[in-house]
Motif scaffolding. Structure first.
Motif, PDB file in Angstrom:
ATOM      1  N   PHE A 214      16.430  -3.058  10.112  1.00  0.00           N
ATOM      2  CA  PHE A 214      16.729  -4.369   9.539  1.00  0.00           C
ATOM      3  C   PHE A 214      15.883  -4.574   8.279  1.00  0.00           C
ATOM      4  O   PHE A 214      14.656  -4.442   8.304  1.00  0.00           O
ATOM      5  CB  PHE A 214      16.434  -5.469  10.561  1.00  0.00           C
ATOM      6  N   LEU A 215      16.569  -4.911   7.180  1.00  0.00           N
ATOM      7  CA  LEU A 215      15.918  -5.126   5.894  1.00  0.00           C
ATOM      8  C   LEU A 215      16.391  -6.437   5.281  1.00  0.00           C
ATOM      9  O   LEU A 215      17.417  -6.989   5.678  1.00  0.00           O
ATOM     10  CB  LEU A 215      16.233  -3.976   4.933  1.00  0.00           C
ATOM     11  N   GLY A 216      15.635  -6.901   4.276  1.00  0.00           N
ATOM     12  CA  GLY A 216      15.996  -8.125   3.565  1.00  0.00           C
ATOM     13  C   GLY A 216      16.855  -7.835   2.350  1.00  0.00           C
ATOM     14  O   GLY A 216      17.923  -7.238   2.456  1.00  0.00           O
ATOM     15  N   ASN A 217      16.367  -8.231   1.177  1.00  0.00           N
ATOM     16  CA  ASN A 217      17.137  -8.118  -0.075  1.00  0.00           C
ATOM     17  C   ASN A 217      17.295  -6.654  -0.491  1.00  0.00           C
ATOM     18  O   ASN A 217      16.365  -6.033  -1.010  1.00  0.00           O
ATOM     19  CB  ASN A 217      16.431  -8.909  -1.175  1.00  0.00           C
ATOM     20  N   LEU A 218      18.482  -6.112  -0.290  1.00  0.00           N
ATOM     21  CA  LEU A 218      18.746  -4.712  -0.615  1.00  0.00           C
ATOM     22  C   LEU A 218      18.944  -4.479  -2.107  1.00  0.00           C
ATOM     23  O   LEU A 218      18.903  -3.339  -2.576  1.00  0.00           O
ATOM     24  CB  LEU A 218      19.988  -4.227   0.135  1.00  0.00           C
ATOM     25  N   ASP A 219      19.170  -5.561  -2.856  1.00  0.00           N
ATOM     26  CA  ASP A 219      19.444  -5.440  -4.289  1.00  0.00           C
ATOM     27  C   ASP A 219      18.189  -5.518  -5.153  1.00  0.00           C
ATOM     28  O   ASP A 219      18.268  -5.295  -6.371  1.00  0.00           O
ATOM     29  CB  ASP A 219      20.417  -6.538  -4.727  1.00  0.00           C
ATOM     30  N   ALA A 220      17.038  -5.857  -4.578  1.00  0.00           N
ATOM     31  CA  ALA A 220      15.798  -5.940  -5.352  1.00  0.00           C
ATOM     32  C   ALA A 220      15.469  -4.578  -5.949  1.00  0.00           C
ATOM     33  O   ALA A 220      15.504  -3.554  -5.262  1.00  0.00           O
ATOM     34  CB  ALA A 220      14.653  -6.415  -4.457  1.00  0.00           C
ATOM     35  N   VAL A 221      15.154  -4.571  -7.235  1.00  0.00           N
ATOM     36  CA  VAL A 221      14.861  -3.326  -7.952  1.00  0.00           C
ATOM     37  C   VAL A 221      13.360  -3.217  -8.193  1.00  0.00           C
ATOM     38  O   VAL A 221      12.724  -4.162  -8.659  1.00  0.00           O
ATOM     39  CB  VAL A 221      15.616  -3.280  -9.293  1.00  0.00           C
ATOM     40  N   ARG A 222      12.817  -2.055  -7.879  1.00  0.00           N
ATOM     41  CA  ARG A 222      11.393  -1.817  -8.080  1.00  0.00           C
ATOM     42  C   ARG A 222      11.159  -0.464  -8.736  1.00  0.00           C
ATOM     43  O   ARG A 222      11.980   0.444  -8.656  1.00  0.00           O
ATOM     44  CB  ARG A 222      10.632  -1.861  -6.742  1.00  0.00           C
ATOM     45  N   ASP A 223       9.998  -0.345  -9.359  1.00  0.00           N
ATOM     46  CA  ASP A 223       9.540   0.874 -10.017  1.00  0.00           C
ATOM     47  C   ASP A 223       8.536   1.519  -9.066  1.00  0.00           C
ATOM     48  O   ASP A 223       7.381   1.118  -8.998  1.00  0.00           O
ATOM     49  CB  ASP A 223       8.889   0.489 -11.352  1.00  0.00           C
ATOM     50  N   TRP A 224       9.004   2.523  -8.299  1.00  0.00           N
ATOM     51  CA  TRP A 224       8.176   3.115  -7.246  1.00  0.00           C
ATOM     52  C   TRP A 224       7.561   4.431  -7.686  1.00  0.00           C
ATOM     53  O   TRP A 224       8.268   5.355  -8.096  1.00  0.00           O
ATOM     54  CB  TRP A 224       9.014   3.359  -5.989  1.00  0.00           C
ATOM     55  N   GLY A 225       6.221   4.522  -7.582  1.00  0.00           N
ATOM     56  CA  GLY A 225       5.505   5.754  -7.872  1.00  0.00           C
ATOM     57  C   GLY A 225       4.682   6.199  -6.683  1.00  0.00           C
ATOM     58  O   GLY A 225       4.729   5.592  -5.605  1.00  0.00           O
ATOM     59  N   TYR A 226       3.891   7.256  -6.883  1.00  0.00           N
ATOM     60  CA  TYR A 226       3.137   7.913  -5.815  1.00  0.00           C
ATOM     61  C   TYR A 226       1.663   7.546  -5.937  1.00  0.00           C
ATOM     62  O   TYR A 226       1.025   7.806  -6.954  1.00  0.00           O
ATOM     63  CB  TYR A 226       3.339   9.421  -5.929  1.00  0.00           C
ATOM     64  N   ALA A 227       1.110   6.936  -4.903  1.00  0.00           N
ATOM     65  CA  ALA A 227      -0.231   6.357  -4.949  1.00  0.00           C
ATOM     66  C   ALA A 227      -1.329   7.318  -5.425  1.00  0.00           C
ATOM     67  O   ALA A 227      -2.188   6.910  -6.217  1.00  0.00           O
ATOM     68  CB  ALA A 227      -0.594   5.761  -3.587  1.00  0.00           C
ATOM     69  N   PRO A 228      -1.388   8.581  -4.972  1.00  0.00           N
ATOM     70  CA  PRO A 228      -2.457   9.461  -5.463  1.00  0.00           C
ATOM     71  C   PRO A 228      -2.476   9.613  -6.980  1.00  0.00           C
ATOM     72  O   PRO A 228      -3.548   9.763  -7.582  1.00  0.00           O
ATOM     73  CB  PRO A 228      -2.143  10.802  -4.768  1.00  0.00           C
ATOM     74  N   GLU A 229      -1.302   9.560  -7.617  1.00  0.00           N
ATOM     75  CA  GLU A 229      -1.266   9.644  -9.076  1.00  0.00           C
ATOM     76  C   GLU A 229      -1.821   8.374  -9.711  1.00  0.00           C
ATOM     77  O   GLU A 229      -2.450   8.427 -10.780  1.00  0.00           O
ATOM     78  CB  GLU A 229       0.165   9.883  -9.548  1.00  0.00           C
ATOM     79  N   TYR A 230      -1.613   7.248  -9.057  1.00  0.00           N
ATOM     80  CA  TYR A 230      -2.020   5.971  -9.635  1.00  0.00           C
ATOM     81  C   TYR A 230      -3.530   5.757  -9.548  1.00  0.00           C
ATOM     82  O   TYR A 230      -4.116   5.125 -10.431  1.00  0.00           O
ATOM     83  CB  TYR A 230      -1.249   4.828  -8.968  1.00  0.00           C
ATOM     84  N   VAL A 231      -4.188   6.272  -8.510  1.00  0.00           N
ATOM     85  CA  VAL A 231      -5.647   6.116  -8.463  1.00  0.00           C
ATOM     86  C   VAL A 231      -6.315   6.960  -9.540  1.00  0.00           C
ATOM     87  O   VAL A 231      -7.398   6.611 -10.026  1.00  0.00           O
ATOM     88  CB  VAL A 231      -6.211   6.436  -7.060  1.00  0.00           C
ATOM     89  N   GLU A 232      -5.674   8.052  -9.935  1.00  0.00           N
ATOM     90  CA  GLU A 232      -6.175   8.823 -11.078  1.00  0.00           C
ATOM     91  C   GLU A 232      -6.150   7.954 -12.339  1.00  0.00           C
ATOM     92  O   GLU A 232      -7.080   7.989 -13.161  1.00  0.00           O
ATOM     93  CB  GLU A 232      -5.318  10.072 -11.280  1.00  0.00           C
ATOM     94  N   GLY A 233      -5.089   7.141 -12.478  1.00  0.00           N
ATOM     95  CA  GLY A 233      -5.011   6.226 -13.613  1.00  0.00           C
ATOM     96  C   GLY A 233      -6.107   5.182 -13.579  1.00  0.00           C
ATOM     97  O   GLY A 233      -6.665   4.815 -14.624  1.00  0.00           O
ATOM     98  N   MET A 234      -6.414   4.658 -12.397  1.00  0.00           N
ATOM     99  CA  MET A 234      -7.517   3.697 -12.267  1.00  0.00           C
ATOM    100  C   MET A 234      -8.806   4.295 -12.809  1.00  0.00           C
ATOM    101  O   MET A 234      -9.522   3.663 -13.597  1.00  0.00           O
ATOM    102  CB  MET A 234      -7.735   3.339 -10.795  1.00  0.00           C
ATOM    103  N   TRP A 235      -9.112   5.506 -12.362  1.00  0.00           N
ATOM    104  CA  TRP A 235     -10.345   6.171 -12.786  1.00  0.00           C
ATOM    105  C   TRP A 235     -10.370   6.377 -14.298  1.00  0.00           C
ATOM    106  O   TRP A 235     -11.394   6.136 -14.947  1.00  0.00           O
ATOM    107  CB  TRP A 235     -10.479   7.509 -12.061  1.00  0.00           C
ATOM    108  N   ARG A 236      -9.241   6.773 -14.858  1.00  0.00           N
ATOM    109  CA  ARG A 236      -9.195   7.024 -16.302  1.00  0.00           C
ATOM    110  C   ARG A 236      -9.460   5.756 -17.110  1.00  0.00           C
ATOM    111  O   ARG A 236     -10.020   5.821 -18.202  1.00  0.00           O
ATOM    112  CB  ARG A 236      -7.842   7.628 -16.688  1.00  0.00           C
TER     113      ARG A 236
END
Length: 342
Positions: A214-236
């Motif tokens: 069971f899910l809610g709004n199926l039409d919501a659009v998001r920009d999904w990435g991979y968390a390990p790559e994003y913590v590298e960005g935090m550090w940079r």
């Protein structure tokens, strides 16, 4: 000399990946966790022991973003080179149910930590976890100059954190940055977040343990990435010469239905046979589309996201299928060493 980092929210998805990254770079890492009747350290249990590491390099401290005095004391004691503020009530739907708590922790908690840094006289670089939810109803693509239009108590609280971080940077000359991260997921994502909810249900449906999702709004659009790559960005963001604010995103948007399709297809299933709409999961105010423009981060930080939603869905489904077939959490594989501190 070994660098020292303090990470609030270290037991969360991002905190656990960031701790791994910093330890791999030779940092001494201190994490802040709240005292509770039960431990919530599942995501970092794998870095308790490392037979190849003679030194203790990961320390946990009890503390809370609601206690400014404790924060100042810990900062004086630890004297970190870098502070990463990842702690928050981070579930958007929950923020409608608990708006005051969300404001206190996600919003005002940030100024308590910034003020503790200032009062303790610690010369450090400060990272504030900001969110694409700050953009809310502003049309995509969203970048660092896009006006904020939050559509939830969580988004509003994050806007406060963003501006108070900029204020401390400008008023006190602090090296303080905002990382405006779009949705980033992993097998360590909490089970109530939609991507993990989908991946976990796919695994259980494949195993015959469930028959519907069971899910809610199926039409919501998001920009999904991979968390390990994003913590590298935090550090940079904390390694450059001047403090600034950056969007981290893939630049590609997919609907919730798209993500469900990728996940079910990876398991050889048709998502439309299993997914059901439940109005109870719909937010009082919806955010239709969040798609980030990471051009600035690519140009100034040399950062880019490589994993997109289709690959991400496969990673998460595989992890949940494997977790059903064995004990423990097989997606955790990087050891280090941890100790408790006061």
């Amino acid at each position: 000399m070994k660098k020292v980092a303090l990470v609030t929210g270290i037991t969360g998805q991002d905190g656990s990946y960031l701790a791994e990254l910093l330890l791999a770079k030779g940092y001494e890492v201190h994490g802040l966790i709240r005292r509770a009747s039960t431990f919530n350290t599942t995501r970092i249990e794998h870095i308790y022991q490392d037979p190849h590491c003679p030194d203790t390099r990961l320390f946990l401290h009890y503390g809370d973003l609601c206690d400014g005095g404790r924060l100042a004391m810990l900062l004086s004691k630890i004297n970190p080179d870098e502070v990463y503020n990842l702690a928050a009530q981070s579930h958007v739907r929950v923020s409608f149910e608990e708006p005051e708590y969300t404001g206190t922790t996600t919003g005002v908690g940030s100024v308590r930590l910034l003020e503790a840094v200032r009062l303790a006289g610690v010369s450090c670089r400060y990272y504030q976890a900001s969110s694409s939810e700050m953009f809310g109803a502003s049309p995509p693509p969203q970048n660092e100059l896009t006006p904020f239009y939050p559509r939830s108590p969580y988004g509003v609280a994050k806007v406060y954190s963003y501006w108070i971080t900029r204020n401390y940077r400008e008023a006190y000359g602090m090296f303080a940055v905002n990382g405006i991260l779009f949705n980033h997921e992993s097998p360590r994502r909490g089970e109530t977040f939609v991507t993990r909810k989908i991946a976990r249900s796919v695994a259980r449906i494949k195993a015959g343990l469930e028959s519907e999702l069971f899910l809610g709004n199926l039409d919501a659009v998001r920009d999904w990435g991979y968390a390990p790559e994003y913590v590298e960005g935090m550090w940079r963001m904390l390694q450059v010469d001047e403090p600034d604010d950056y969007v981290l995103a893939t630049g590609q948007g997919y609907s919730v239905a798209d993500f469900a399709g990728f996940a079910f297809e990876h398991a050889g299933l048709n998502w439309q046979d299993y997914v059901r709409f439940d109005e109870g999961y719909v937010r009082p105010t919806e955010v239709d589309s969040l798609i980030g423009d990471p051009t600035k981060a690519h140009q100034l930080l040399d950062w880019k996201a490589d994993v997109r939603a289709p690959e991400l869905a496969a990673i998460m489904v595989d992890a949940d299928i494997e977790a059903l077939g064995c004990s423990g959490t097989p997606w955790i594989d990087k050891p280090a060493l941890m100790s408790w501190a006061s």
